[in-house]
Design a protein around this motif. Structure first.
Motif, PDB file in Angstrom:
ATOM      1  N   ALA A 117       0.841  -1.208   0.000  1.00 43.79           N
ATOM      2  CA  ALA A 117       0.000   0.000   0.000  1.00 43.79           C
ATOM      3  C   ALA A 117       0.872   1.253   0.000  1.00 43.79           C
ATOM      4  O   ALA A 117       0.576   2.236  -0.680  1.00 43.79           O
ATOM      5  CB  ALA A 117      -0.920  -0.023   1.216  1.00 43.79           C
ATOM      6  N   MET A 121       0.630   1.674  -4.034  1.00 43.77           N
ATOM      7  CA  MET A 121      -0.670   2.352  -4.137  1.00 43.77           C
ATOM      8  C   MET A 121      -0.641   3.740  -3.529  1.00 43.77           C
ATOM      9  O   MET A 121      -1.564   4.524  -3.730  1.00 43.77           O
ATOM     10  CB  MET A 121      -1.740   1.481  -3.478  1.00 43.77           C
ATOM     11  N   LYS A 122       0.394   4.007  -2.741  1.00 45.58           N
ATOM     12  CA  LYS A 122       0.526   5.307  -2.051  1.00 45.58           C
ATOM     13  C   LYS A 122      -0.706   5.629  -1.185  1.00 45.58           C
ATOM     14  O   LYS A 122      -1.134   6.772  -1.096  1.00 45.58           O
ATOM     15  CB  LYS A 122       0.746   6.436  -3.084  1.00 45.58           C
ATOM     16  N   THR A 123      -1.294   4.579  -0.600  1.00 42.20           N
ATOM     17  CA  THR A 123      -2.461   4.797   0.259  1.00 42.20           C
ATOM     18  C   THR A 123      -2.071   4.620   1.732  1.00 42.20           C
ATOM     19  O   THR A 123      -2.920   4.650   2.609  1.00 42.20           O
ATOM     20  CB  THR A 123      -3.593   3.799  -0.070  1.00 42.20           C
TER      21      THR A 123
END
Ligand code: HEM
Length: 176
Positions: A117, A121-123
């Protein structure tokens, strides 16, 4: 099936490709990656490269294992000492096991620290550091064991080539 003089050419290609990729991954992991703090913006990029290379090594190792099991191989090389020959045989299988353990501990570390992540996903954010996670300790120890085993493997090949002069390296090269 007749016993060939060399390994299959696909296996030779995989051997040298993996030798380069493993050396680079071990070097970059232990010399560059560990020294970049998780708070640095560069860390995410460095980890992304490291994880992608790790997964490519996993796929190549699986393909290599299949090619190894399905193709004819040359007769076992001998050192003249049955105990050393046994060590050589075990070393080859241990190399596969340690590569899988390296990747397995890397994936376990990634899962525990929610790394996909953060990196792909850079979340999520990176954890403060990876030492909080048990697989990080395993990854570091297995890395040292793999380096030692690769060193032993190279020394054994040089011993065959230059002391016993049995032309061992030609078995892991393409025919002229
Ligand atoms: C054969 C494949 C791999 C090799 C050779 C490798 C090698 C290394 C090495 C040498 C280190 C530094 C260890 C130390 O000095 O203590 C390291 C750290 C690390 N590796 Fe790998 N690795 C591989 C696969 C993976 C995979 C597949 C992942 C994740 C999916 C991963 C994630 C990490 C992480 C998160 C660190 C910690 C970096 C830090 O402490 O800052 N590795 N790796």
């Amino acid at each position: 099936m007749t016993t060939p003089l060399r390994y299959h050419k696909a296996l030779v290609a995989l051997h040298w490709l993996m030798a380069i990729m493993l050396t680079v991954a071990l070097f970059i992991g232990s010399v560059i990656l560990v020294d970049i703090p998780n708070s640095s913006p560069e860390k995410v990029d460095a980890l992304r490269g490291h994880m992608i290379v790790g997964i490519v090594i996993l796929l190549l190792t699986i393909i290599r294992l299949i090619v190894r099991l399905k193709t004819a191989k040359p007769a076992p090389a001998t050192t003249g000492n049955p105990l050393l020959d046994k060590v050589g045989y075990l070393t080859h299988w241990l190399l596969y096991i340690l590569v899988f353990a390296m990747i397995g501990s890397g994936i376990a570390l990634a899962v525990q620290s929610n790394l996909a992540a953060a990196v792909f996903m850079k979340t999520a954010l990176l954890p403060e550091n990876f030492q909080l996670y048990a697989p990080r300790l395993a990854h570091g120890i297995i890395a040292k064991a793999l380096m030692a085993l690769i060193g032993l493997h190279v020394l054994a090949a040089l011993y065959h080539q230059f002391v016993r002069k049995d032309g061992l390296i030609a078995r892991m090269w393409w025919a002229k």
